[in-house]
Design a protein around this motif. Structure first.
Motif, PDB file in Angstrom:
ATOM      1  N   ASN A   8     -19.740  -6.756 -14.706  1.00 48.70           N
ATOM      2  CA  ASN A   8     -18.406  -7.090 -14.191  1.00 48.70           C
ATOM      3  C   ASN A   8     -17.999  -8.536 -14.440  1.00 48.70           C
ATOM      4  O   ASN A   8     -17.207  -9.106 -13.699  1.00 48.70           O
ATOM      5  CB  ASN A   8     -18.321  -6.764 -12.695  1.00 48.70           C
ATOM      6  N   ASP A   9     -18.562  -9.119 -15.497  1.00 48.11           N
ATOM      7  CA  ASP A   9     -18.279 -10.519 -15.845  1.00 48.11           C
ATOM      8  C   ASP A   9     -18.522 -11.457 -14.669  1.00 48.11           C
ATOM      9  O   ASP A   9     -17.844 -12.475 -14.506  1.00 48.11           O
ATOM     10  CB  ASP A   9     -16.861 -10.671 -16.390  1.00 48.11           C
ATOM     11  N   ASP A  10     -19.495 -11.093 -13.859  1.00 45.57           N
ATOM     12  CA  ASP A  10     -19.942 -11.930 -12.750  1.00 45.57           C
ATOM     13  C   ASP A  10     -21.370 -12.380 -13.056  1.00 45.57           C
ATOM     14  O   ASP A  10     -22.226 -11.565 -13.413  1.00 45.57           O
ATOM     15  CB  ASP A  10     -19.912 -11.125 -11.450  1.00 45.57           C
ATOM     16  N   ASP A  11     -21.629 -13.663 -12.922  1.00 47.77           N
ATOM     17  CA  ASP A  11     -22.919 -14.210 -13.324  1.00 47.77           C
ATOM     18  C   ASP A  11     -24.085 -13.574 -12.574  1.00 47.77           C
ATOM     19  O   ASP A  11     -25.058 -13.119 -13.184  1.00 47.77           O
ATOM     20  CB  ASP A  11     -22.925 -15.726 -13.106  1.00 47.77           C
ATOM     21  N   GLN A  12     -24.005 -13.518 -11.253  1.00 44.04           N
ATOM     22  CA  GLN A  12     -25.128 -12.999 -10.475  1.00 44.04           C
ATOM     23  C   GLN A  12     -25.321 -11.505 -10.685  1.00 44.04           C
ATOM     24  O   GLN A  12     -26.453 -11.025 -10.804  1.00 44.04           O
ATOM     25  CB  GLN A  12     -24.915 -13.289  -8.983  1.00 44.04           C
ATOM     26  N   LEU A  39     -25.406  -4.802 -22.115  1.00 43.61           N
ATOM     27  CA  LEU A  39     -24.915  -5.298 -20.831  1.00 43.61           C
ATOM     28  C   LEU A  39     -23.493  -5.778 -21.061  1.00 43.61           C
ATOM     29  O   LEU A  39     -23.273  -6.830 -21.655  1.00 43.61           O
ATOM     30  CB  LEU A  39     -25.803  -6.416 -20.298  1.00 43.61           C
ATOM     31  N   SER A  40     -22.524  -4.971 -20.616  1.00 43.43           N
ATOM     32  CA  SER A  40     -21.119  -5.237 -20.875  1.00 43.43           C
ATOM     33  C   SER A  40     -20.458  -5.951 -19.694  1.00 43.43           C
ATOM     34  O   SER A  40     -21.138  -6.364 -18.746  1.00 43.43           O
ATOM     35  CB  SER A  40     -20.411  -3.917 -21.197  1.00 43.43           C
ATOM     36  N   ALA A  41     -19.144  -6.078 -19.759  1.00 43.55           N
ATOM     37  CA  ALA A  41     -18.381  -6.733 -18.686  1.00 43.55           C
ATOM     38  C   ALA A  41     -17.981  -5.683 -17.658  1.00 43.55           C
ATOM     39  O   ALA A  41     -18.812  -5.216 -16.897  1.00 43.55           O
ATOM     40  CB  ALA A  41     -17.170  -7.444 -19.284  1.00 43.55           C
ATOM     41  N   THR A  42     -16.713  -5.293 -17.656  1.00 47.13           N
ATOM     42  CA  THR A  42     -16.270  -4.252 -16.725  1.00 47.13           C
ATOM     43  C   THR A  42     -16.189  -2.908 -17.444  1.00 47.13           C
ATOM     44  O   THR A  42     -15.966  -2.859 -18.655  1.00 47.13           O
ATOM     45  CB  THR A  42     -14.891  -4.593 -16.136  1.00 47.13           C
ATOM     46  N   PRO A  43     -16.311  -1.801 -16.736  1.00 44.39           N
ATOM     47  CA  PRO A  43     -16.273  -0.487 -17.378  1.00 44.39           C
ATOM     48  C   PRO A  43     -14.966  -0.186 -18.109  1.00 44.39           C
ATOM     49  O   PRO A  43     -14.952   0.623 -19.034  1.00 44.39           O
ATOM     50  CB  PRO A  43     -16.480   0.484 -16.202  1.00 44.39           C
ATOM     51  N   ASN A  71      -9.537 -13.658  -8.906  1.00 44.25           N
ATOM     52  CA  ASN A  71     -10.908 -14.179  -8.904  1.00 44.25           C
ATOM     53  C   ASN A  71     -11.925 -13.089  -9.235  1.00 44.25           C
ATOM     54  O   ASN A  71     -13.108 -13.364  -9.354  1.00 44.25           O
ATOM     55  CB  ASN A  71     -11.241 -14.799  -7.540  1.00 44.25           C
ATOM     56  N   ASP A  72     -11.448 -11.869  -9.354  1.00 42.85           N
ATOM     57  CA  ASP A  72     -12.324 -10.768  -9.761  1.00 42.85           C
ATOM     58  C   ASP A  72     -11.664 -10.039 -10.916  1.00 42.85           C
ATOM     59  O   ASP A  72     -10.454 -10.142 -11.118  1.00 42.85           O
ATOM     60  CB  ASP A  72     -12.556  -9.793  -8.599  1.00 42.85           C
ATOM     61  N   ALA A  73     -12.471  -9.288 -11.667  1.00 39.19           N
ATOM     62  CA  ALA A  73     -11.969  -8.635 -12.879  1.00 39.19           C
ATOM     63  C   ALA A  73     -11.778  -7.141 -12.680  1.00 39.19           C
ATOM     64  O   ALA A  73     -12.002  -6.352 -13.589  1.00 39.19           O
ATOM     65  CB  ALA A  73     -12.920  -8.898 -14.045  1.00 39.19           C
ATOM     66  N   SER A  74     -11.332  -6.725 -11.499  1.00 40.82           N
ATOM     67  CA  SER A  74     -11.122  -5.304 -11.238  1.00 40.82           C
ATOM     68  C   SER A  74      -9.896  -4.805 -11.991  1.00 40.82           C
ATOM     69  O   SER A  74      -9.039  -5.588 -12.411  1.00 40.82           O
ATOM     70  CB  SER A  74     -10.965  -5.049  -9.741  1.00 40.82           C
ATOM     71  N   ALA A  75      -9.804  -3.485 -12.131  1.00 43.54           N
ATOM     72  CA  ALA A  75      -8.781  -2.878 -12.977  1.00 43.54           C
ATOM     73  C   ALA A  75      -7.363  -3.251 -12.573  1.00 43.54           C
ATOM     74  O   ALA A  75      -6.508  -3.520 -13.425  1.00 43.54           O
ATOM     75  CB  ALA A  75      -8.946  -1.359 -12.974  1.00 43.54           C
ATOM     76  N   VAL A  87     -28.215  -6.485 -25.685  1.00 44.94           N
ATOM     77  CA  VAL A  87     -27.037  -6.967 -26.398  1.00 44.94           C
ATOM     78  C   VAL A  87     -25.900  -7.094 -25.384  1.00 44.94           C
ATOM     79  O   VAL A  87     -25.541  -6.114 -24.739  1.00 44.94           O
ATOM     80  CB  VAL A  87     -26.609  -5.984 -27.511  1.00 44.94           C
ATOM     81  N   SER A  88     -25.347  -8.285 -25.254  1.00 47.34           N
ATOM     82  CA  SER A  88     -24.279  -8.505 -24.275  1.00 47.34           C
ATOM     83  C   SER A  88     -23.037  -9.044 -24.977  1.00 47.34           C
ATOM     84  O   SER A  88     -22.990 -10.221 -25.348  1.00 47.34           O
ATOM     85  CB  SER A  88     -24.733  -9.478 -23.187  1.00 47.34           C
ATOM     86  N   PRO A  89     -22.022  -8.194 -25.178  1.00 48.12           N
ATOM     87  CA  PRO A  89     -20.805  -8.643 -25.867  1.00 48.12           C
ATOM     88  C   PRO A  89     -19.834  -9.366 -24.947  1.00 48.12           C
ATOM     89  O   PRO A  89     -18.621  -9.262 -25.099  1.00 48.12           O
ATOM     90  CB  PRO A  89     -20.219  -7.326 -26.390  1.00 48.12           C
ATOM     91  N   THR A  90     -20.363 -10.086 -23.986  1.00 53.68           N
ATOM     92  CA  THR A  90     -19.553 -10.879 -23.060  1.00 53.68           C
ATOM     93  C   THR A  90     -20.276 -12.184 -22.779  1.00 53.68           C
ATOM     94  O   THR A  90     -21.503 -12.198 -22.581  1.00 53.68           O
ATOM     95  CB  THR A  90     -19.296 -10.120 -21.743  1.00 53.68           C
ATOM     96  N   THR A  91     -19.551 -13.277 -22.756  1.00 54.98           N
ATOM     97  CA  THR A  91     -20.188 -14.591 -22.618  1.00 54.98           C
ATOM     98  C   THR A  91     -20.891 -14.756 -21.272  1.00 54.98           C
ATOM     99  O   THR A  91     -21.906 -15.437 -21.183  1.00 54.98           O
ATOM    100  CB  THR A  91     -19.144 -15.709 -22.780  1.00 54.98           C
ATOM    101  N   VAL A  92     -20.351 -14.142 -20.232  1.00 54.10           N
ATOM    102  CA  VAL A  92     -21.014 -14.225 -18.926  1.00 54.10           C
ATOM    103  C   VAL A  92     -22.333 -13.465 -18.964  1.00 54.10           C
ATOM    104  O   VAL A  92     -23.366 -13.946 -18.497  1.00 54.10           O
ATOM    105  CB  VAL A  92     -20.103 -13.663 -17.817  1.00 54.10           C
ATOM    106  N   GLY A  93     -22.300 -12.270 -19.542  1.00 52.28           N
ATOM    107  CA  GLY A  93     -23.491 -11.429 -19.585  1.00 52.28           C
ATOM    108  C   GLY A  93     -24.614 -12.003 -20.420  1.00 52.28           C
ATOM    109  O   GLY A  93     -25.781 -11.960 -20.014  1.00 52.28           O
ATOM    110  N   ILE A  94     -24.296 -12.543 -21.589  1.00 54.93           N
ATOM    111  CA  ILE A  94     -25.361 -13.047 -22.454  1.00 54.93           C
ATOM    112  C   ILE A  94     -26.027 -14.275 -21.838  1.00 54.93           C
ATOM    113  O   ILE A  94     -27.250 -14.434 -21.907  1.00 54.93           O
ATOM    114  CB  ILE A  94     -24.840 -13.356 -23.882  1.00 54.93           C
TER     115      ILE A  94
END
Length: 360
Positions: free
Chosen positions: A224-228, A187-191, A96-100, A248-255
């Motif tokens: 972190n690809d989390d909406d909030q 504004l990216s997703a995860t590092p 449920n999270d996008a951690s490494a 510029v947000s190359p992630t659908t959640v971020g944009i």
């Protein structure tokens, strides 16, 4: 409607067919070494038989970056549809999270369940590598999709488009929106997201060119690809950089999160929002003028292509070697490129003139 028939290219056609170099490696035998010795990534001798019949009953598990992500849901939906056509068995698991390291336990469980194929969008290319190697040793084929695993830890990688093409396209859209001048932020997703970092590297190279010298990248931040979290990061960028001209947000959640914040703020019409998003999640922001243009491929096609590649691997039609070919149902024929990369095709640019032609 399939957007593959209505694409507007982001870059010259010659660049679209160029295959990107493998992004990272985590040690051990490389795909190139394996190919040269007639071995797969797991070290077992293998030769492709392009005339082999596709097996039925192939068990393929999809492991996206995280569950309940709108983009990932569309992707794995395409995989489920393809496995239905192929009479395979579809399974979906994930964190449920996008951690490494969040995907590692799921890979280990899938090994125990004796899946035939694992399709993975890696949160971290190296964190998943040891477990993927264990899966390969157990005879499981590995298809990375959307976000690559280290190249010697999988058989093939389904790439959305060329890394170069996506990075160039993001810079071009941004330049068009800001008139080639001004401060911009990403504004990216995860590092550790492989695909995000590869695109950002290309963007940095493009921004360093003389023709883009009027734009200055002032900050790269991560939602972190989390909406909030993404919403808060967008707010922080605008407050910290008063001269910002574009996010510029190359992630659908971020944009989507960025557009939601800008649409109801004093920055609407003053700060451009662009990146990669789905038409359905971005439609309202295009209609209200918050977003002028953004881009994406059809995510369902990525999952669909991943499933066909997985079954082709399990059936012995392909091994992942450069130059091998296979047919992916409605998507047609594909050729495997360098380092086992299979490129879906060029993205589409969406704007007010064409967004209502797409439904995904």
């Amino acid at each position: 409607m399939q957007p593959r028939r209505s694409r507007r290219l982001l870059l010259p056609a010659a660049a679209l067919v160029a295959l990107t170099v493998g992004l990272v490696a985590c040690g051990g035998t490389s795909k190139d070494d394996a190919t040269a010795s007639g071995a797969t990534s797991g070290g077992a001798a293998a030769n492709a038989n392009p005339n082999a019949t596709l097996k039925t009953g192939v068990k393929m598990a999809f492991l996206p970056k995280q569950l309940n992500n709108p983009y990932s849901d569309i992707e794995v939906g395409g995989g489920k549809a393809a496995l239905g056509d192929l009479k395979g068995e579809y399974k979906l698991v994930g964190p449920n999270d996008a951690s490494a390291s969040s995907q590692v336990s799921y890979i280990n469980t899938l090994i125990q369940q004796q899946q035939d194929v694992i399709g993975i969008a890696a949160n971290d290319p190296n964190a998943v590598c040891p477990s993927l190697k264990q899966a390969t040793a157990a005879g499981i084929k590995i298809v990375a999709f959307d976000s690559d695993a280290a190249k010697d830890c999988r058989d093939v990688f389904i790439n959305q488009a060329t890394t170069q093409g996506i990075g160039e396209g993001l810079v071009k859209m941004t330049s068009d929106l800001v008139g080639g001048k001004g401060d911009i932020a990403i504004l990216s997703a995860t590092p550790n997201a492989t695909n995000q970092n590869a695109w950002i590297d290309v963007m940095k190279t493009e921004l360093a060119k003389p023709e883009n010298s009027g734009m200055k990248l002032v900050k790269i931040t991560y939602g972190n690809d989390d909406d909030q979290t993404s919403f808060q990061q967008a707010q922080g960028l605008l407050q910290s950089y008063p001269n910002l001209k574009a996010i510029v947000s190359p992630t659908t959640v971020g944009i989507a999160a960025t557009a939601r914040y800008v649409s109801s703020s004093s920055y609407k019409g003053k700060v451009a929002v662009t990146g990669l998003g789905t038409p359905n999640q971005m439609r309202e922001y295009v209609k209200d003028g918050t977003v002028k243009q953004f881009a994406l491929w059809n995510p369902a096609d990525i999952g669909y292509l991943a499933a066909y590649a997985g079954v082709a691997l399990a059936s012995g039609q392909i091994t992942g070697a450069e130059g091998e070919t296979f047919t992916a149902g409605k998507l047609g024929k594909y050729t495997i490129g360098k380092d086992g990369e299979i490129v879906l095709g060029p993205p589409t640019v969406f704007d007010a003139n064409n967004i209502d032609k797409f439904d995904f």
